[in-house]
Write a protein that holds these residues in place. Structure first.
Motif, mmCIF file in Angstrom:
data_model
loop_
_atom_site.group_PDB
_atom_site.id
_atom_site.type_symbol
_atom_site.label_atom_id
_atom_site.label_comp_id
_atom_site.label_asym_id
_atom_site.label_seq_id
_atom_site.Cartn_x
_atom_site.Cartn_y
_atom_site.Cartn_z
ATOM 1 N N ILE A 1 -22.376 39.819 16.659
ATOM 2 C CA ILE A 1 -23.035 39.080 17.977
ATOM 3 C C ILE A 1 -24.102 38.691 17.200
ATOM 4 C CG2 ILE A 1 -24.020 39.367 20.083
ATOM 5 C CD1 ILE A 1 -21.729 41.306 20.496
ATOM 6 N N MET A 2 -24.605 39.660 16.754
ATOM 7 C CA MET A 2 -26.094 39.533 15.722
ATOM 8 C C MET A 2 -26.583 38.135 14.814
ATOM 9 S SD MET A 2 -28.663 40.458 17.204
ATOM 10 C CE MET A 2 -29.814 39.677 16.747
ATOM 11 N N GLY A 3 -25.244 37.795 14.147
ATOM 12 C CA GLY A 3 -25.129 36.804 13.396
ATOM 13 C C GLY A 3 -25.127 36.850 11.741
ATOM 14 N N PHE A 4 -25.445 38.775 11.566
ATOM 15 C CA PHE A 4 -24.592 38.989 10.430
ATOM 16 C C PHE A 4 -24.685 38.879 9.329
ATOM 17 C CE2 PHE A 4 -27.642 41.686 12.034
ATOM 18 C CZ PHE A 4 -29.162 42.484 11.461
ATOM 19 N N SER A 5 -25.180 38.443 7.533
ATOM 20 C CA SER A 5 -23.843 37.901 6.600
ATOM 21 C C SER A 5 -22.471 38.652 6.407
ATOM 22 C CB SER A 5 -24.733 37.516 5.128
ATOM 23 O OG SER A 5 -25.183 38.631 4.783
ATOM 24 N N GLY A 6 -22.268 38.167 5.922
ATOM 25 C CA GLY A 6 -20.466 39.060 5.632
ATOM 26 C C GLY A 6 -19.365 39.641 6.706
ATOM 27 N N TYR A 7 -20.394 38.990 7.660
ATOM 28 C CA TYR A 7 -18.852 38.933 9.175
ATOM 29 C C TYR A 7 -18.523 37.269 9.227
ATOM 30 C CZ TYR A 7 -20.925 43.099 9.306
ATOM 31 O OH TYR A 7 -21.325 44.838 9.053
ATOM 32 N N GLU A 8 -17.671 37.297 8.931
ATOM 33 C CA GLU A 8 -16.922 35.982 9.263
ATOM 34 C C GLU A 8 -16.405 35.784 10.536
ATOM 35 O OE1 GLU A 8 -14.881 32.812 7.049
ATOM 36 O OE2 GLU A 8 -14.471 34.403 5.715
ATOM 37 N N VAL A 9 -17.132 34.394 11.190
ATOM 38 C CA VAL A 9 -16.104 34.517 11.702
ATOM 39 C C VAL A 9 -14.766 33.129 11.796
ATOM 40 C CG1 VAL A 9 -16.651 33.203 14.649
ATOM 41 C CG2 VAL A 9 -18.159 34.582 13.983
#
Lengths: 251, 388
Positions: free
Chosen positions: A47-55
């Protein structure tokens, strides 16, 4: 306020969130339960948009705006604030200065806010440097108090906090959400008294003794599997454990 | 063609024209004054207890405004104090290397600063060593004596005139800190891209004495090599060394400190922060514990923001049981988690990086005058602009 549709997220090539649909309306506080490793923190970081979390699929909308691929700071400026469980130390940056940064050019009385959190003596220490679990919580909440986000994301706000401080943490969260007055930040001018939204991750549920939740949901294996009154969910989890909770929802 | 690492004093000119003495600091040339300010030397002399300025080989100004504090050129000091020979070349041997022997052969002044017993410096003293003649090799010999129970605070700035292409600076410095005395020494360098710098400093600290040394080099320099040594000779003597280094492309900085702990209760701390933007930084630190009951810590941290080399060489030697020494060295890039943490607080990526870099270079430097601190902050911000 926040809308999540068919969200799939991969971390390091492994799918963690498998199809999450969620809505946090304006003014509501939602509680997200789930055993360790169920994807709660992944959801928050996404939700916050951090790297490493690929939508890989789906959409996140905030205040009507598609933020799925927006950079982190734009989400923050739009009004999303997050409290981390294990934030990094930033050497040479004083806590006082990060609180000022959080205010994003709005006037802020750092001393008064810090006083309310009994955190004044930490203002001239480097951000998170050798902070205990409870100190990290207070530091994170102090930053959020200066930021005044419309949607607050809290990752396990009660973990590592002793019994004495948990009341303070609860009161501060209520004040952040404009639900209480005891720790209302006098140091800050308000444009509105509107009640704010929150998504709170909890593993133990202790925080429910201190804040009022509008809804609870259970995340299990990357899927939201239950959505109902938060206290009811907590009662079930406490009595029968997550396994039963999952069994019930899959039936 | 000069090799940046192998510099020969003979390849430079060791003679320069005389510059006339200025009674009043307001007579300092405007361009020079601006250069001085960049390295912390304020010719407005606001809040300074005394000033020494040397241009090439000429002392152009020297005056102490505080009782109990002597400030003069080293040649004048030799005339004034018959005993000076007991100190000169006693910490540093002229045979140390080709630079010290050159400084012995062709001396070009240098400063003498002494605090009489019990005298306390209210305002920092400032000294400036300046090269204005192109291709000049400046050899200064500095002597600082803090007599028993005294306190000295010295800011020393080294710079070159803006048009200067190349030059060599050799500085032999001998510091004596007597029983219970304290010296705070801050050195700021702003040399040119083809200037070679070889300071040679040795300090002796007696019982209960303290040396705090801060070294700041943010601007390009051809090559700089120094490894000041401090001998903690007396019980409970303390040494603290901080350095803040930025190496832009073409700069080669080989900077370290060595502290030898010779008496029980002696303590030492060496902290170094380096950023390379394409240049080379070799950050050394060497702690030597000779007796039991000493305590020392060494911290070397480096960031590589562009290409370049960042090498941390921490060394600890304990010669007896009962020494307590540790080190911490880290070399790398800025942690993405830190950048994103600040972005979650509303800073864009560039602002987040600047904030982290500013913090990284923010070694707590004791007792800097506010206007100097401001100038340094500004210099750090300018450095950041170069990085982006």
């Amino acid at each position: 306020m926040l809308q999540i549709e068919e969200l799939r997220v991969e971390v390091g090539g492994k799918e963690i969130l498998k199809n999450v649909n969620m809505e946090v309306p304006e003014g509501e506080t939602h509680i997200l339960f789930g055993p360790n490793g169920s994807g709660k923190t992944t959801l928050m970081m996404t939700i916050m948009g951090f790297s490493g979390y690929e939508v890989t699929h789906g959409k996140i909308t905030f205040k009507g705006e598609d933020i799925t691929h927006q950079p982190i700071h734009e989400r923050a400026r739009l009004g999303i604030g997050v409290s981390f469980q294990r934030p990094p130390t930033i050497n040479g940056l004083k806590t006082r200065n990060i609180v000022e940064i959080c205010a994003m050019d709005q006037p802020v009385d750092v001393e008064t806010l810090a006083d309310q959190l009994d955190f004044s003596e930490f203002l001239d220490r480097d951000v998170n440097h050798n902070f205990s679990g409870g100190e990290i919580k207070r530091s994170e909440l102090l930053q959020l108090m200066a930021q005044r986000p419309d949607l607050t994301l809290l990752d396990e706000p009660e973990s590592g906090v002793d019994l004495e401080s948990i009341l303070l943490v609860g009161d501060t969260i209520n004040s952040l959400l404009n639900k209480g007055t005891k720790y209302f930040p006098r140091g800050r001018t308000h444009k509105t008294d509107r009640v704010k939204s929150a998504l709170v991750i909890t593993h133990t549920g202790h925080i429910l003794d201190y804040i009022t939740a509008d809804k609870g949901q259970v995340l299990y294996d990357g899927v939201l599997c239950c959505s109902r009154n938060a206290r009811e969910i907590l009662k079930w989890i406490r009595e029968y454990g997550y396994e039963e909770c999952i069994r019930c929802s899959t039936n | 063609m000069l090799n940046e690492l192998d510099v020969n004093p003979q390849d430079f000119e060791s003679d320069a024209a005389d510059h006339c003495y200025l009674d009043d600091l307001s007579q300092v040339d405007e361009t020079d004054a601006e250069q001085f300010l960049n390295v912390g030397v304020d010719t407005g002399a606001d809040g300074r207890g005394g000033t020494f300025i040397q241009k090439d080989r000429s002392v152009v100004h020297c005056k102490s405004c505080q009782d109990g504090i002597e400030m003069m050129s080293i040649s004048q000091a030799a005339e004034t104090h018959g005993w000076l020979g007991e100190y000169l070349w006693k910490n540093v041997s002229p045979d140390t290397d080709k630079f010290t022997s050159r400084a012995r052969e062709k001396p070009h002044e240098g400063y003498f600063i002494r605090a009489l017993p019990g005298a306390k410096c209210e305002h920092p003293l400032q000294s400036c060593l300046y090269i204005s003649k192109d291709h000049f090799s400046q050899h200064v010999h500095n002597l600082v004596i803090a007599e028993e129970g005294s306190e000295l605070h010295i800011i020393t700035g080294c710079a070159t005139s803006p048009h200067l292409v190349s030059g060599l600076h050799v500085g032999v410095s001998e510091f004596y800190i007597k029983k219970g005395a304290r010296l705070t020494f801050t050195m700021i360098h702003d040399w040119g891209e083809k200037v070679f710098v070889r300071p040679r400093t040795v300090t002796r600290v007696e019982e209960g004495g303290v040396i705090v040394s801060n070294y700041i080099s943010l601007k390009p320099v051809g090559s700089l090599q120094m490894f000041p040594t401090t001998h903690l000779m007396g019980k409970d003597a303390v040494a603290r060394f901080n350095s803040v280094l930025v190496a832009s492309e073409g700069s080669h900085l080989d900077v370290g400190s060595r502290v030898i702990l010779n008496a029980p209760g002696a303590r030492a701390e060496i902290i170094s922060r380096g950023i390379t933007l394409g240049g080379t930084i070799i950050a050394r630190g060497n702690l030597i514990g000779k007796v039991a009951g000493v305590k020392a810590h060494l911290e070397c941290k480096g960031l590589i923001l562009n290409d370049g080399l960042m090498q941390a060489i921490p060394e600890l030697s304990g010669h007896v049981p009962g020494v307590e020494m540790s080190h911490e060295a880290a070399v790398g890039k800025i942690d993405q988690r830190e950048i994103e943490y600040l972005m979650a607080r509303g800073l864009d990526e560039d602002e987040a990086v600047s904030t982290i870099v500013r913090g990284f270079l923010n070694v707590d430097i004791e007792g800097l005058p506010a206007n100097l601190q401001k100038r340094l902050d500004k210099a750090v911000s300018e450095t950041q602009k170069d990085m982006m």
